[in-house]
Design a protein around this motif. Structure first.
Motif, PDB file in Angstrom:
ATOM      1  N   VAL A 111       0.850  -1.197   0.000  1.00 24.94           N
ATOM      2  CA  VAL A 111       0.000   0.000   0.000  1.00 24.94           C
ATOM      3  C   VAL A 111       0.888   1.250   0.000  1.00 24.94           C
ATOM      4  O   VAL A 111       0.644   2.212  -0.749  1.00 24.94           O
ATOM      5  CB  VAL A 111      -0.941   0.006   1.228  1.00 24.94           C
ATOM      6  CG1 VAL A 111      -1.589   1.367   1.416  1.00 24.94           C
ATOM      7  CG2 VAL A 111      -2.020  -1.042   1.060  1.00 24.94           C
ATOM      8  N   GLU A 112       1.930   1.229   0.815  1.00 23.22           N
ATOM      9  CA  GLU A 112       2.811   2.404   0.878  1.00 23.22           C
ATOM     10  C   GLU A 112       3.496   2.631  -0.473  1.00 23.22           C
ATOM     11  O   GLU A 112       3.652   3.766  -0.923  1.00 23.22           O
ATOM     12  CB  GLU A 112       3.834   2.228   2.006  1.00 23.22           C
ATOM     13  CG  GLU A 112       3.151   2.277   3.376  1.00 23.22           C
ATOM     14  CD  GLU A 112       4.116   2.119   4.546  1.00 23.22           C
ATOM     15  OE1 GLU A 112       5.277   1.718   4.325  1.00 23.22           O
ATOM     16  OE2 GLU A 112       3.690   2.388   5.690  1.00 23.22           O
ATOM     17  N   GLU A 113       3.874   1.521  -1.119  1.00 23.25           N
ATOM     18  CA  GLU A 113       4.541   1.630  -2.435  1.00 23.25           C
ATOM     19  C   GLU A 113       3.565   2.203  -3.477  1.00 23.25           C
ATOM     20  O   GLU A 113       3.921   3.100  -4.232  1.00 23.25           O
ATOM     21  CB  GLU A 113       5.014   0.234  -2.853  1.00 23.25           C
ATOM     22  CG  GLU A 113       5.719   0.210  -4.200  1.00 23.25           C
ATOM     23  CD  GLU A 113       5.553  -1.162  -4.865  1.00 23.25           C
ATOM     24  OE1 GLU A 113       5.897  -2.177  -4.236  1.00 23.25           O
ATOM     25  OE2 GLU A 113       5.046  -1.196  -6.007  1.00 23.25           O
ATOM     26  N   VAL A 114       2.328   1.692  -3.467  1.00 20.97           N
ATOM     27  CA  VAL A 114       1.337   2.167  -4.451  1.00 20.97           C
ATOM     28  C   VAL A 114       1.071   3.662  -4.236  1.00 20.97           C
ATOM     29  O   VAL A 114       1.036   4.452  -5.186  1.00 20.97           O
ATOM     30  CB  VAL A 114       0.026   1.348  -4.338  1.00 20.97           C
ATOM     31  CG1 VAL A 114      -1.095   1.975  -5.160  1.00 20.97           C
ATOM     32  CG2 VAL A 114       0.253  -0.094  -4.775  1.00 20.97           C
ATOM     33  N   ILE A 115       0.905   4.057  -2.962  1.00 22.97           N
ATOM     34  CA  ILE A 115       0.619   5.470  -2.667  1.00 22.97           C
ATOM     35  C   ILE A 115       1.768   6.359  -3.158  1.00 22.97           C
ATOM     36  O   ILE A 115       1.551   7.418  -3.751  1.00 22.97           O
ATOM     37  CB  ILE A 115       0.365   5.651  -1.153  1.00 22.97           C
ATOM     38  CG1 ILE A 115      -0.975   5.019  -0.780  1.00 22.97           C
ATOM     39  CG2 ILE A 115       0.392   7.129  -0.752  1.00 22.97           C
ATOM     40  CD1 ILE A 115      -1.248   4.952   0.718  1.00 22.97           C
ATOM     41  N   ALA A 116       3.005   5.885  -2.928  1.00 28.97           N
ATOM     42  CA  ALA A 116       4.170   6.689  -3.335  1.00 28.97           C
ATOM     43  C   ALA A 116       4.300   6.696  -4.862  1.00 28.97           C
ATOM     44  O   ALA A 116       4.442   7.760  -5.479  1.00 28.97           O
ATOM     45  CB  ALA A 116       5.433   6.139  -2.690  1.00 28.97           C
ATOM     46  N   THR A 117       4.218   5.519  -5.493  1.00 33.59           N
ATOM     47  CA  THR A 117       4.440   5.440  -6.945  1.00 33.59           C
ATOM     48  C   THR A 117       3.363   6.197  -7.715  1.00 33.59           C
ATOM     49  O   THR A 117       3.652   6.891  -8.689  1.00 33.59           O
ATOM     50  CB  THR A 117       4.410   3.957  -7.408  1.00 33.59           C
ATOM     51  OG1 THR A 117       5.240   3.216  -6.541  1.00 33.59           O
ATOM     52  CG2 THR A 117       4.872   3.788  -8.831  1.00 33.59           C
ATOM     53  N   GLU A 118       2.115   6.046  -7.268  1.00 29.99           N
ATOM     54  CA  GLU A 118       1.015   6.667  -8.013  1.00 29.99           C
ATOM     55  C   GLU A 118       0.701   8.071  -7.481  1.00 29.99           C
ATOM     56  O   GLU A 118      -0.247   8.697  -7.911  1.00 29.99           O
ATOM     57  CB  GLU A 118      -0.246   5.780  -7.943  1.00 29.99           C
ATOM     58  CG  GLU A 118      -0.039   4.331  -8.377  1.00 29.99           C
ATOM     59  CD  GLU A 118       0.485   4.178  -9.808  1.00 29.99           C
ATOM     60  OE1 GLU A 118       0.268   5.113 -10.599  1.00 29.99           O
ATOM     61  OE2 GLU A 118       1.118   3.149 -10.106  1.00 29.99           O
ATOM     62  N   ARG A 119       1.502   8.516  -6.517  1.00 25.10           N
ATOM     63  CA  ARG A 119       1.329   9.863  -5.927  1.00 25.10           C
ATOM     64  C   ARG A 119      -0.123  10.106  -5.485  1.00 25.10           C
ATOM     65  O   ARG A 119      -0.789  11.055  -5.911  1.00 25.10           O
ATOM     66  CB  ARG A 119       1.732  10.955  -6.914  1.00 25.10           C
ATOM     67  CG  ARG A 119       3.176  10.877  -7.316  1.00 25.10           C
ATOM     68  CD  ARG A 119       3.444  11.830  -8.462  1.00 25.10           C
ATOM     69  NE  ARG A 119       4.669  11.481  -9.136  1.00 25.10           N
ATOM     70  CZ  ARG A 119       5.872  11.955  -8.826  1.00 25.10           C
ATOM     71  NH1 ARG A 119       6.010  12.817  -7.866  1.00 25.10           N
ATOM     72  NH2 ARG A 119       6.935  11.575  -9.500  1.00 25.10           N
ATOM     73  N   ILE A 120      -0.600   9.178  -4.648  1.00 21.08           N
ATOM     74  CA  ILE A 120      -1.986   9.281  -4.184  1.00 21.08           C
ATOM     75  C   ILE A 120      -2.032  10.118  -2.901  1.00 21.08           C
ATOM     76  O   ILE A 120      -1.421   9.755  -1.898  1.00 21.08           O
ATOM     77  CB  ILE A 120      -2.585   7.881  -3.921  1.00 21.08           C
ATOM     78  CG1 ILE A 120      -2.546   7.046  -5.212  1.00 21.08           C
ATOM     79  CG2 ILE A 120      -4.018   7.986  -3.394  1.00 21.08           C
ATOM     80  CD1 ILE A 120      -3.064   5.633  -5.074  1.00 21.08           C
TER      81      ILE A 120
END
Ligand SMILES: Cc1cc2nc3c(=O)[nH]c(=O)nc-3n(C[C@H](O)[C@H](O)[C@H](O)COP(=O)(O)OP(=O)(O)OC[C@H]3O[C@@H](n4cnc5c(N)ncnc54)[C@H](O)[C@@H]3O)c2cc1C
Length: 434
Positions: A111-120
């Protein structure tokens, strides 16, 4: 406070989260042919779609209602790292339990990776969580699990003795508890919006108001009949969790939809708001009839949730029960009113474990057992990877996905009894503790 007076003049029976991030429509009709059709547009479906589209698969997400109308923008936003699997692991050999715990723990990193990569932008913070012990016996039981959680799930957990409880929560309602540091919180509807935007950007097509009503064919050439036309697909992903219906009877027999409820208070005076959960952590407890709480991202409101009823009910009817629970834990809130009350379905399973895999040729990821922000993000991705060529959908692709004889998917006949038994168990624990 009189029950009638708990409702603020601005009361709405919809999620507080929707004030900032309401459900989204995507009105284009679905394409006639895709590589993968994903049924269900919550975290699991959108996470699968994001990965599939990035992997080059032509992907369409079919969502019966608006995007964000399922549990994924109705939840409390407490992000877990594998610490909640206890009940599901109880009867498993240590080695197997270790593999599942390790994988569930990795869901937080994902989840942390997705938030960072997709700039959520979804107010994500790794704050840690207090898991409060309802009675001293629960504290003792928590202590026994501490080493295992830290070694196998890297929970970074520590005990919170009752004497230090007030450092973390402005309440004497508990007998201490455990602090699970490796957990976080976010704005669930903004996270959903972010996943949706990322999936769309990667090339997935999204279709709201598109209920899949029948699936014919077999792997390699499925045909889905939807309320907005037919869609042919090589592969199908079922990501319908607590809303799994007659479309997939075999899967419906394996999940138990359970209603879960939340309320949001009116903005509280700053000093009171700042004092309730002063370290910014989230709160859950060890009761069988679970309660959970957190402050809103602006720090001004308390959001308090739990299983006010086990079966679906109008949020207005469940709200007084939740207000009562909240006032038991935080008596200082008993005269504050609520502006929002809402409910959603979570999917439990008979073995208390989440499941991913293939059933009748359909890929599925289902059964978060109440804790799905990280788990369903991960299972959606794992199922996508399986379609893209991975050997399996990971450790939660289990040898069996149990059901029970005579269970067809409607739990409303037995859930009231389960609810009463759980309440009785909690009551008995309190009597024994006296
Ligand atoms: C009140 C509440 C509080 C919660 N709190 C937390 C929490 O703090 N932390 C946490 O980790 N988890 C929490 N959860 C659980 C979490 O919200 C869910 O596990 C997660 O959102 C499940 O995601 P999903 O994508 O699998 O399912 P959902 O988001 O429920 O999406 C399933 C979708 O499938 C659609 N659908 C169903 N049938 C069809 C069909 N035939 N055709 C097309 N579409 C269909 C539905 O409309 C729905 O939108 C909570 C849940 C609730 C209800």
């Amino acid at each position: 406070m009189n029950y009638r007076n708990i409702f603020h003049d601005d009361f709405r029976p919809t999620p507080y989260w929707w004030e900032k991030a309401p459900p989204l429509t995507r009105e284009a009709p679905p394409p006639e042919e895709v590589d993968v059709a994903v049924v269900g547009g919550g975290y699991a479906g959108l996470s699968a779609a994001l990965q599939l589209a990035k992997g080059g698969a032509l992907t369409a997400v079919l969502e019966a209602r608006d995007f964000g109308n399922g549990a994924s923008s109705r939840n409390a936003g407490l992000v877990s790292g594998g610490n909640y699997l206890g009940k599901g692991l109880k009867d498993l050999p240590d080695e197997e339990a270790a593999v599942l715990l390790h994988e569930a723990s990795g869901a937080l990193d994902l989840v942390e990776e997705v938030i960072a990569t997709e700039r959520i932008e979804c107010h994500y913070e790794r704050t840690g969580r207090v898991v409060a012990a309802a009675v001293p016996a629960h504290y003792a039981a928590q202590k026994k699990t501490l080493d295992r959680l830290n070694h196998l799930a890297d929970a970074q957990a520590a005990m919170l003795p009752r004497e230090r409880q007030r450092v973390e929560i402005a309440s004497d309602a508990y007998s201490g508890g455990m602090i699970v540091n490796r957990t976080g919180k976010l704005h669930p509807a903004l996270y959903l919006h972010g996943l949706l935007a990322a999936a769309e950007k990667a090339g997935a097509s999204l279709h709201s108001g598109t209920e899949a009503q029948a699936i014919d064919g077999s792997r390699g050439r499925f045909e889905l009949r939807t309320t907005r036309g037919r869609v042919r697909a090589r592969e199908v992903v079922i990501a319908t969790n607590g809303y799994t219906g007659t479309l997939t009877p075999a899967l419906r027999r394996r999940v138990i939809p359970v209603a879960s409820y939340l309320i949001a208070t009116e903005p509280l005076p700053e000093d009171i708001a700042a004092s309730l959960l002063p370290t910014g952590r989230t709160l859950t407890d060890s009761r069988r009839v679970l309660r959970f709480a957190r402050m809103s991202p602006d720090g001004r409101r308390m959001l308090f949730g739990g299983r006010a009823r086990f079966t679906p009910q109008a949020p207005e009817a469940a709200a007084p029960v939740l207000h009562g629970f909240m006032s038991e834990v935080f008596p200082q809130l008993q005269n504050y009113r609520i502006t929002h009350a809402w409910c959603g379905n979570v999917a439990f399973t008979f073995d208390f474990l989440p499941h991913a895999g293939v059933c009748d040729g359909l890929h599925y990821c289902l059964g978060c057992n109440g804790s799905g922000i990280s788990m369903m993000t991960m299972l959606g991705r794992n199922v996508a990877n399986r379609i893209l060529g991975a050997e399996s959908a990971g450790a939660f692709e289990r040898p069996s996905f149990p059901t029970r004889p005579l269970y067809s998917g409607n739990p409303n006949l037995f859930l009231p009894f389960v609810g009463s038994a759980y309440k009785f168990g909690d009551w008995l624990d309190r009597i024994r503790a006296r």
